[in-house]
Design an enzyme around this catalytic site. Structure first.
Site, mmCIF file in Angstrom:
data_model
loop_
_atom_site.group_PDB
_atom_site.id
_atom_site.type_symbol
_atom_site.label_atom_id
_atom_site.label_comp_id
_atom_site.label_asym_id
_atom_site.label_seq_id
_atom_site.Cartn_x
_atom_site.Cartn_y
_atom_site.Cartn_z
ATOM 1 N N ASP A 14 48.910 50.996 -4.352
ATOM 2 C CA ASP A 14 48.115 52.181 -4.116
ATOM 3 C C ASP A 14 48.005 52.362 -2.591
ATOM 4 O O ASP A 14 48.326 51.446 -1.832
ATOM 5 C CB ASP A 14 46.747 51.960 -4.771
ATOM 6 C CG ASP A 14 45.768 53.054 -4.484
ATOM 7 O OD1 ASP A 14 46.181 54.226 -4.545
ATOM 8 O OD2 ASP A 14 44.591 52.751 -4.202
ATOM 9 N N ASP A 16 45.281 54.804 -0.650
ATOM 10 C CA ASP A 16 43.921 54.958 -0.132
ATOM 11 C C ASP A 16 43.076 53.735 -0.517
ATOM 12 O O ASP A 16 43.011 53.384 -1.687
ATOM 13 C CB ASP A 16 43.287 56.231 -0.713
ATOM 14 C CG ASP A 16 42.502 56.991 0.335
ATOM 15 O OD1 ASP A 16 41.982 56.342 1.256
ATOM 16 O OD2 ASP A 16 42.415 58.222 0.227
ATOM 17 N N ASP A 210 42.812 49.384 -5.317
ATOM 18 C CA ASP A 210 41.386 49.150 -5.023
ATOM 19 C C ASP A 210 40.465 49.725 -6.095
ATOM 20 O O ASP A 210 39.262 49.629 -5.981
ATOM 21 C CB ASP A 210 41.018 49.753 -3.651
ATOM 22 C CG ASP A 210 41.001 51.268 -3.672
ATOM 23 O OD1 ASP A 210 41.928 51.867 -4.255
ATOM 24 O OD2 ASP A 210 40.059 51.871 -3.114
HETATM 25 MG MG MG Z 1 42.886 53.755 -3.874
#
Ligand code: MG
Length: 271
Positions: A14, A16, A210
Site C-alpha cells: 500500500d 498512503d 496500514d
Molecule cells: Mg494506506
C-alpha cells in the site's frame, strides 16, 4: 508469527501510511525500496487512489527522492478498467473522476458515453458536482450499472479529510435504490490481479499495508502473508477489534529489511 522475507518472491505494498503521509516520505522507506531492488524482488505499489495515473505516482515518489519505475504502480482505477474490460469488452461508460480513472478507461478500450452507457463509473476527486451526480442518477435509472473505483469512505487531506469514493457514490445509490460494485481494495480481485502482474502465487507473496479493513483483509482473503505497519492509521489497539489478524505487525517498512537481514544464515554470529 514470523515471515521469512528472504524466501518471499513478491511484495504488494500500500502507499498512503506505508510509503508516505501526504507529501512526506516515511522513515525506512528508502532502505526498503533499495532492498526490494537489490534482492530482485517482484514488487507492486497498490493504491485505492483512482485520481492519479502510474506516471503521476512515479513523479510524486520521484519528488521524495525515490526512483520507482511506472510499471510498479497499480491503482483502483486500473483495477476498475481491467474489471470492465473483462466483463464487457468495448463497453461504454459515463465516468466521474480524474485523469487516473479516465486514462485507465481509455487505455482499456472503453469509450465515454453520456446518452446510454453500459456503466456509470465513479471515482473520487474534484469533478463531482450536482450536475454530474444528477446525470449519473438518471443514467443508472435508465439501466446503466453502477461501479465505484473503491469503497474508501474518506481520504486524508491537509487540514482534515475529504469524502472518499464510497461517500460520493452513496447519493447515487440512495436516489436510484441500486447498489454499486466496488473494484478497489478490499475487493480481493485487485490483489489477485496484482499477483498476476507480479507472476507470483499467493503463498510466495506478502501484502504490506496500514489498514486492517482494506489491506490486511484483502491480503488474508487472497491467501497471502500480511504485514500491518503502524506508520499509518492502525494502532495495536485497533487490531484487536478484528476477527482476522495480520501475520506480522511492524512499526514501518524499514523493519522488513532488518527482519530479512537478521534471518539470513550466519546473521546471529555477525551481530
Ligand atoms: Mg494506506
Amino acid at each position: 508469527m514470523k515471515i521469512n522475507f528472504n524466501e518471499k518472491k513478491g511484495f504488494i505494498c500500500d502507499m498512503d501510511g506505508v510509503i508516505y503521509k501526504g507529501n512526506q516520505i516515511l522513515p525506512g522507506v528508502t532502505e526498503f525500496i533499495d532492498w526490494l531492488q537489490q534482492e530482485h524482488k517482484n514488487y507492486l505499489f497498490l493504491t485505492n487512489n483512482s485520481g492519479m495515473t502510474p506516471k503521476e505516482l512515479h513523479q510524486k515518489i520521484m519528488r521524495m527522492g525515490l526512483d520507482v519505475p511506472m510499471e510498479h504502480f497499480y491503482t483502483s482505477a486500473l483495477a476498475t478498467a481491467q474489471f470492465l474490460k473483462q466483463q464487457a469488452p468495448g463497453c461504454s461508460v459515463f465516468a466521474i473522476g480524474e485523469a487516473g480513472l479516465l486514462n485507465a478507461l481509455y487505455d482499456a478500450g472503453i469509450t465515454m458515453n453520456d446518452v446510454n452507457p453500459d456503466y456509470v463509473v465513479m471515482g473520487e476527486g474534484r469533478t463531482y458536482s450536482l450536475e454530474t451526480l444528477t446525470q449519473a442518477v438518471n443514467l443508472v435509472l435508465g439501466g446503466a450499472k453502477l461501479i465505484g473505483a473503491n469503497s474508501d469512505v474518506t481520504g486524508p487531506i491537509e487540514g482534515g479529510i475529504a469524502p472518499g469514493c464510497r461517500a460520493l457514490v452513496a447519493p447515487v445509490e440512495m436516489a436510484t435504490g441500486k447498489k454499486a460494485y466496488f473494484c478497489g481494495k478490499p475487493n480481493p480481485l485487485m490483489m489477485r490481479t496484482g499477483l498476476r502482474i507480479l507472476g507470483c502465487h499467493s503463498e510466495e507473496a506478502v501484502v504490506v499495508g496500514d489498514r486492517m479493513d482494506t489491506d490486511i483483509v484483502a491480503g488474508t482473503e487472497s491467501g497471502m502473508s500480511t504485514v500491518l505497519v503502524l506508520s499509518g492509521v492502525s494502532t495495536p489497539e485497533t487490531v484487536k477489534r478484528f476477527a482476522y489478524q495480520p501475520t506480522m505487525i511492524l512499526d514501518g517498512v524499514g523493519d522488513i529489511v532488518t527482519e530479512a537481514e537478521s534471518s539470513l544464515p550466519g546473521a546471529e554470529n555477525a551481530s
